[in-house]
Design a protein around this motif. Sequence first.
Motif, PDB file in Angstrom:
ATOM      1  N   LEU A 148      -6.849   1.957  -1.384  1.00  0.00           N
ATOM      2  CA  LEU A 148      -6.631   3.364  -1.674  1.00  0.00           C
ATOM      3  C   LEU A 148      -7.964   4.086  -1.809  1.00  0.00           C
ATOM      4  N   TRP A 153      -1.461   7.564  -6.739  1.00  0.00           N
ATOM      5  CA  TRP A 153      -0.435   6.989  -5.876  1.00  0.00           C
ATOM      6  C   TRP A 153       0.615   6.267  -6.725  1.00  0.00           C
ATOM      7  N   ARG A 157       4.952   9.456  -5.143  1.00  0.00           N
ATOM      8  CA  ARG A 157       4.086   9.783  -4.011  1.00  0.00           C
ATOM      9  C   ARG A 157       4.285   8.782  -2.877  1.00  0.00           C
TER      10      ARG A 157
END
Length: 386
Positions: A148, A153, A157
């Motif tokens: 990421l 997140w 999401r």
Amino acid sequence: MSNTDIRPFRIDIPQADLDDLRDRVTRTRWIDEVPGSGWERGVPTAYLRELAGYWVEKFDWRAAESALNQHPQFLTTIDEQTVHFIHVRSPRAEATPLLLVHGWPGTAADFLDLIGPLTDPAAHGEPDAPAFHLVIPTLPGHGFSGPLTETGWHDGRVASALAELMARLGYDRYGVQGGDHGAFIAARLGREHSEHVIGVHANALVTFPTGDPADMAALTEAEQGRLGAMKRFQDDGSAYMQLAGSRPDTLAQLLADSPVGQLGWIVEKYKEWTDAARELPDEAIDRDKILTTVTVYWLTDTARSVANYYYERFHDAAMFAPKPKGTVPTGVAVFTTADFAIRRFAEKAHTIVHWSEFYSGGHFPALEVPDLLTADIRALFGALTR
């Protein structure tokens, strides 16, 4: 090329990365084993050492890589994050689009044994079974969808990203199947994108007591056992989650620097969460499949992203906030060991139309008992699409 383009992808790990992995494993500083101790203290050194030796001497990453590359793989960018996925269309035009969502520890490779039977049932001896167009993503931050590049997140999401992926592929109506993280995400997709989701199939669904004394009094003996197992998990089996959910970067540094640390961290869960009738994790799941998962996480350097996924969940205000009952038809498969789902609790949160209980398999049915999972997926979606 815009960042919404879908790009073909093949796994091709540089040999230098495999050589580095081998070198690191062979230089492991092993801990002493306390005489008389076993799995209750974590992974025994003797077992881990033997498995690590197999990893560097006998496990064939190139064979695992080839097995994945036999299926069409792609990358796309959603919400500024790379998303990797397998996309296999059925030869039957009327097949139902189905999103398969893995959990942790897991990757898209978990579902390889389901691809043929679900996309082409006639070729696998089931000509009358429903067929599916399969989309099998790697969760953002995991494996080839990582690492990421920013925080935030959480499950909502991720669910939105997967809904965008299905829209980008031209699927307006589809089913979703998931276990572990995938069960949370599948339910979230059904709740927040109900206009697109035909139905949800979940294994390892987490259900919570309602607080209603009547519900508690009505629990069957089996359900009381599951509730007790959930309490034991919270008391004695959830430290990994608490650590990742509160101090992810500290944990991630340990795992990112030691492949054997990563191996032990993951194989412990394959021991604790697979069918309890199997004494060792690689008796429940082929050790090459276990090592494929571990190797993917190591080679993609996603320990930080995976640990932070728990942090995001723990700090997502919407995660456990009260919410209306989900309206999308939902099927639940309950397997043995680390599966705590109780129907009367599930029905308070989901519209349950299908419920199966199995006496083999565990937290990883796609790897442990793929035939049972395949049949249960067919049963739910076959009924919903008739």
